[in-house]
Design an enzyme around this catalytic site. Structure first.
Site, PDB file in Angstrom:
ATOM      1  CD1 TRP A 137       0.155  -0.708   3.738  1.00 36.95           C
ATOM      2  CD2 TRP A 137       0.605   1.588   3.553  1.00 36.95           C
ATOM      3  NE1 TRP A 137       0.397  -0.795   4.490  1.00 36.95           N
ATOM      4  CE2 TRP A 137       0.176   0.467   4.053  1.00 36.95           C
ATOM      5  CE3 TRP A 137       0.099   2.681   2.865  1.00 36.95           C
ATOM      6  CZ2 TRP A 137       0.887   1.370   5.660  1.00 36.95           C
ATOM      7  CZ3 TRP A 137       0.995   3.122   4.054  1.00 36.95           C
ATOM      8  CH2 TRP A 137       1.223   2.856   4.454  1.00 36.95           C
ATOM      9  CD  GLU A 180       6.143   4.879  12.319  1.00 38.94           C
ATOM     10  OE1 GLU A 180       6.631   4.215  11.475  1.00 38.94           O
ATOM     11  OE2 GLU A 180       4.999   3.939  13.468  1.00 38.94           O
ATOM     12  CD  GLU A 218       8.772   0.760  10.262  1.00 40.96           C
ATOM     13  OE1 GLU A 218       8.222   1.638  10.901  1.00 40.96           O
ATOM     14  OE2 GLU A 218       7.867  -0.604  10.818  1.00 40.96           O
ATOM     15  CG  HIS A 221       4.479   2.935   8.751  1.00 37.88           C
ATOM     16  ND1 HIS A 221       4.691   1.581   9.996  1.00 37.88           N
ATOM     17  CD2 HIS A 221       4.079   1.840   7.708  1.00 37.88           C
ATOM     18  CE1 HIS A 221       5.144   0.594   9.248  1.00 37.88           C
ATOM     19  NE2 HIS A 221       4.208   1.106   8.018  1.00 37.88           N
ATOM     20  CD  GLU A 271       9.031  -3.093  13.992  1.00 40.48           C
ATOM     21  OE1 GLU A 271       8.052  -2.840  13.786  1.00 40.48           O
ATOM     22  OE2 GLU A 271      10.087  -2.686  13.140  1.00 40.48           O
ATOM     23  CB  THR A 274       5.131   0.608  16.971  1.00 38.55           C
ATOM     24  OG1 THR A 274       6.291  -0.359  16.219  1.00 38.55           O
ATOM     25  CG2 THR A 274       6.738   1.967  17.689  1.00 38.55           C
ATOM     26  CG  ASP A 303       3.203  -2.618   6.610  1.00 38.10           C
ATOM     27  OD1 ASP A 303       2.915  -3.500   6.376  1.00 38.10           O
ATOM     28  OD2 ASP A 303       3.972  -1.330   6.368  1.00 38.10           O
ATOM     29  CD  GLU A 304       4.784  -0.478  13.247  1.00 37.36           C
ATOM     30  OE1 GLU A 304       6.223  -1.057  13.124  1.00 37.36           O
ATOM     31  OE2 GLU A 304       5.229   0.992  13.276  1.00 37.36           O
ATOM     32  CG  HIS A 307       8.253  -4.714  10.094  1.00 37.28           C
ATOM     33  ND1 HIS A 307       7.943  -2.779   9.700  1.00 37.28           N
ATOM     34  CD2 HIS A 307       7.739  -5.104   8.639  1.00 37.28           C
ATOM     35  CE1 HIS A 307       7.956  -3.226   8.265  1.00 37.28           C
ATOM     36  NE2 HIS A 307       7.897  -3.801   7.482  1.00 37.28           N
TER      37      HIS A 307
END
Length: 438
Positions: A137, A180, A218, A221, A271, A274, A303-304, A307
């Site tokens: 995205w 971020e 990242e 974000h 991670e 977050t 996403d976090e 990761h």
């Protein structure tokens, strides 16, 4: 003749007539020259070059030699976009608190070979947690389309939804966004780690590929949250942008000592932290009726989480290869306490900005001391720390420490909450100095 003309010309220009006139001889001129030299010397003694420069450049100060660990520098004055008035920044550029005593390269050099030996494993097991760019995205997927004829109407809809969200939520959302946006610092930190750093800036090792691609993922974000907040009209973007600049300039102090053992334990914890924080901001946005913002925060949280999976797998592999060294590193990081990446946050005004932001996040339940204990407990279970065998005496002590730490943190937090005084209201420059309860 030429010399005499030159002397007379200088005398006529610079020397009073009673010392060197048309009828005065060269002796008087010589005397006058002596007087001038003395007068210039006297004037020079009366002017302090440093104080003189400070009078001209008031926005600069000179570092004090007394404190060599944390010299203070001020930023040059800047011009606002809507005014010609010069804003003088007198606060230090460096963070308002000192970093800890620095320890570097604490990992024994021979252990670098461990990370070289598992490069093949990392390529197969860690790089799979990256997504192809074409399948990722992008920030624009969630924001009004500037090329669309309905752009202004879309912006108005976004602003209408944002009006229903309280100030304290925006304080937390801004704090998360600033965290971020300090991404250059985090890539720098990963590239301090011995044995896994990107040695050239385009190294083909799986560790270097991961660091660059993780950074690229990242980066979206901060882009997304920054643009959303800009369009919302609810926040002071200039103060936010100053805070980002201060934070990147200040860096971070995770106390990882160039050791990938410490570094990957730190990133595993962070991670997950977050992931929890963005997940909770998504929940709150939904409660306030902004489903689009909830989608934004939830997408970042996903996403976090991905990761986090990669970093915890690296640490899990280290527990498999070197359980004693890894549990000692785990205990070391927890004794130091996991500092948040933005702990040196500063906006040019509030010396305790991070503490104030954290207090609001704690009160809203976005990220709390309970979450800290839960993360620790999760990692202990994820890495099966309680089941480790064959440890040294120090390793067993470290094992007992980390396995018993989460309940201790919870007990301490309960006592702290019981002793807590009534919260106070604090102004946040991010929301035009409106006050928010801590």
């Amino acid at each position: 003749m030429t010399n005499r003309f030159f002397i007379n010309l200088v005398c006529a220009t610079l020397v009073p007539s009673h010392l060197c006139g048309g009828k005065q001889n060269s002796k008087n001129c010589a005397t006058a020259s002596t007087h001038r030299r003395r007068r210039r010397s006297t004037m020079a003694l009366r002017i302090n070059p440093v104080s003189f420069q400070s009078e001209i450049y008031r926005s600069f100060s000179f570092p004090q030699t007394k404190n060599l660990r944390s010299p203070k520098f001020t930023m040059a004055s800047t011009l606002g976009s809507s005014t010609a008035k010069v804003e003088s920044t007198k606060k230090p550029f460096t963070p308002p608190r000192e970093v800890h005593q620095q320890v570097t390269h604490s990992m024994p050099p021979q252990k670098i070979e461990i990370f070289k030996s598992i490069e093949g494993w990392a390529e197969e097991n860690i790089l799979v947690h990256l997504k192809p760019v074409e399948k990722c995205w992008q920030a624009q997927d969630f924001l009004p389309d500037p090329a669309s004829d309905g752009f202004m109407e879309q912006v108005e809809e976004l602003r209408a939804r944002a009006k229903e969200i309280p100030d304290d939520y925006f304080v937390v959302l801004v704090g998360d966004m600033i965290t971020e946006e300090a991404l250059p610092t985090y890539q720098t930190m990963l590239n301090t780690l011995d044995g896994v750093r990107d040695e050239t800036g385009a190294s083909p090792t799986p560790w270097a590929i991961w660091t660059r691609a993780w950074t690229a993922e990242e980066n979206r974000h901060g882009d997304l949250l920054h643009q959303y907040l800009y369009l919302s009209g609810r926040v002071d973007m200039r103060q936010i942008q100053k805070t980002i600049q201060y934070l990147i300039g200040s860096g971070m102090d995770p106390r990882t000592e160039n050791s990938p053992y410490l570094g990957f334990i730190y990133t595993s914890f962070q991670e997950r932290a977050t992931f929890i924080s963005h997940g909770n901001t998504a929940r709150h946005a939904k409660e306030h009726g902004d489903l689009k913002l909830a989608q934004i925060c939830g997408t970042i949280a996903a996403d976090e989480k991905r990761h986090e999976t990669a970093y915890t797998k690296i640490a899990e592999k280290l527990f498999e290869i070197d359980p004693d060294g890894t549990v000692l590193a785990f205990a070391d990081m927890m004794r130091k306490k996991i500092s948040m990446p933005a702990h040196l946050m500063y906006d040019g005004r509030d010396d305790n900005l991070f503490d104030h932001f954290s207090a609001v996040a704690q009160r809203l339940g976005v990220y709390t001391a309970k979450d800290y204990a839960d993360i620790l407990e999760f990692l202990v279970g994820r890495w099966k720390v309680a089941d480790l065998t064959g440890l040294s005496g120090e390793g067993r002590k470290a094992q007992d420490y980390v396995c018993g730490l989460a309940p201790r943190i919870r007990r301490l937090e309960e006592r702290s909450s019981a002793r807590a005084k009534e919260s106070v209201d604090v102004p946040f420059s991010w929301i035009f100095d409106r006050q928010v309860k801590l």
